[in-house]
Design a protein around this motif. Sequence first.
Motif, PDB file in Angstrom:
ATOM      1  N   ARG A  95     130.000  50.700 133.427  1.00  0.00           N
ATOM      2  CA  ARG A  95     131.164  51.566 133.214  1.00  0.00           C
ATOM      3  C   ARG A  95     131.927  51.809 134.516  1.00  0.00           C
ATOM      4  O   ARG A  95     133.162  51.807 134.540  1.00  0.00           O
ATOM      5  N   ARG A  96     131.194  52.032 135.601  1.00  0.00           N
ATOM      6  CA  ARG A  96     131.858  52.257 136.889  1.00  0.00           C
ATOM      7  C   ARG A  96     132.639  51.022 137.320  1.00  0.00           C
ATOM      8  O   ARG A  96     133.755  51.132 137.838  1.00  0.00           O
ATOM      9  N   LYS A  97     132.064  49.855 137.119  1.00  0.00           N
ATOM     10  CA  LYS A  97     132.759  48.623 137.497  1.00  0.00           C
ATOM     11  C   LYS A  97     133.988  48.396 136.619  1.00  0.00           C
ATOM     12  O   LYS A  97     135.027  47.920 137.097  1.00  0.00           O
ATOM     13  N   ILE A 162     127.678  41.164 135.502  1.00  0.00           N
ATOM     14  CA  ILE A 162     128.401  42.435 135.397  1.00  0.00           C
ATOM     15  C   ILE A 162     129.711  42.351 136.171  1.00  0.00           C
ATOM     16  O   ILE A 162     130.759  42.785 135.686  1.00  0.00           O
ATOM     17  N   TRP A 163     129.659  41.770 137.371  1.00  0.00           N
ATOM     18  CA  TRP A 163     130.899  41.575 138.130  1.00  0.00           C
ATOM     19  C   TRP A 163     131.897  40.751 137.328  1.00  0.00           C
ATOM     20  O   TRP A 163     133.061  41.110 137.202  1.00  0.00           O
ATOM     21  N   ALA A 164     131.431  39.618 136.810  1.00  0.00           N
ATOM     22  CA  ALA A 164     132.335  38.692 136.118  1.00  0.00           C
ATOM     23  C   ALA A 164     132.960  39.330 134.878  1.00  0.00           C
ATOM     24  O   ALA A 164     134.166  39.184 134.634  1.00  0.00           O
ATOM     25  N   LEU A 165     132.152  40.040 134.108  1.00  0.00           N
ATOM     26  CA  LEU A 165     132.619  40.558 132.831  1.00  0.00           C
ATOM     27  C   LEU A 165     133.444  41.826 132.953  1.00  0.00           C
ATOM     28  O   LEU A 165     134.137  42.208 132.015  1.00  0.00           O
ATOM     29  N   PHE A 193     132.007  47.036 123.991  1.00  0.00           N
ATOM     30  CA  PHE A 193     131.420  45.706 123.822  1.00  0.00           C
ATOM     31  C   PHE A 193     130.372  45.420 124.888  1.00  0.00           C
ATOM     32  O   PHE A 193     129.273  44.924 124.584  1.00  0.00           O
ATOM     33  N   LEU A 194     130.697  45.708 126.151  1.00  0.00           N
ATOM     34  CA  LEU A 194     129.777  45.376 127.232  1.00  0.00           C
ATOM     35  C   LEU A 194     128.502  46.213 127.171  1.00  0.00           C
ATOM     36  O   LEU A 194     127.414  45.719 127.491  1.00  0.00           O
ATOM     37  N   GLU A 195     128.620  47.467 126.760  1.00  0.00           N
ATOM     38  CA  GLU A 195     127.416  48.278 126.606  1.00  0.00           C
ATOM     39  C   GLU A 195     126.500  47.682 125.538  1.00  0.00           C
ATOM     40  O   GLU A 195     125.285  47.617 125.719  1.00  0.00           O
ATOM     41  N   THR A 196     127.072  47.241 124.435  1.00  0.00           N
ATOM     42  CA  THR A 196     126.273  46.613 123.380  1.00  0.00           C
ATOM     43  C   THR A 196     125.635  45.323 123.884  1.00  0.00           C
ATOM     44  O   THR A 196     124.452  45.051 123.658  1.00  0.00           O
ATOM     45  N   LEU A 197     126.430  44.516 124.592  1.00  0.00           N
ATOM     46  CA  LEU A 197     125.951  43.231 125.096  1.00  0.00           C
ATOM     47  C   LEU A 197     124.763  43.411 126.032  1.00  0.00           C
ATOM     48  O   LEU A 197     123.705  42.775 125.850  1.00  0.00           O
ATOM     49  N   PHE A 198     124.903  44.288 127.029  1.00  0.00           N
ATOM     50  CA  PHE A 198     123.831  44.441 128.007  1.00  0.00           C
ATOM     51  C   PHE A 198     122.646  45.215 127.439  1.00  0.00           C
ATOM     52  O   PHE A 198     121.496  44.957 127.825  1.00  0.00           O
ATOM     53  N   ALA A 199     122.899  46.137 126.525  1.00  0.00           N
ATOM     54  CA  ALA A 199     121.788  46.859 125.893  1.00  0.00           C
ATOM     55  C   ALA A 199     120.906  45.892 125.105  1.00  0.00           C
ATOM     56  O   ALA A 199     119.668  45.970 125.161  1.00  0.00           O
TER      57      ALA A 199
END
Length: 209
Positions: A95-97, A162-165, A193-199
């Motif tokens: 989220r910070r990124k 995480i950087w890339a996405l 979306f990213l929270e779901t992906l990484f979770a």
Amino acid sequence: MPPSARPRSRIQQRNREVILDAALEVFSQHGFRGATLDQIAEVAGLSKPNLLYYFPSKEAVHKALLTGLLDTWLDPLRAMNPGGEPLAEIMAYVRRKLDLARDYPRESRLFAGEILQGAPRMREAIEGDLRDLVDEKARTLRRWMEEGRIARVDPVHLIFSIWALTQHYADFDVQVRAVLGPGHDPFAEAGSFLETLFARLLATGQAPG
């Protein structure tokens, strides 16, 4: 005593900030090679000789921007707490990124442009402070994996992903908005979306070992 060694007055500090903001605009649009001191002076609303009083060259302006930017870029990763709950800490970092990409798109493009050119003005920093921080946080991620608190993945490549996405949404903003069309908030949608992906990736037993 050279000007750079003297305490700056309020006007001098303001002019320096105006020049750096103008340079950020010019560099993020045209890249280092395409930018000129004349363009920066025009955007800043200053004469070129006045600009040269503060910065002796285009390289000096660019280096000043990049030096300040690196700390901004590293702060979200520094904030990952090794004593926290692993998945919550990683989601907060994502989220910070993403917030950084939303709030500092010009800085993101400036950084990307420097890296694409081979990082001639940042190599020492990225091979020093940046790599040291990544190594430190990778050790934390690896420990969490060994404790069975998150699934096993390569910790450095996890940080890369995480950087890339997240930075994609700043560096390719025009493309993202063109594809999504009007009425979409790319950063709000990306966050979910990213929270779901990484979770799902990091849930114990669901990621490749």
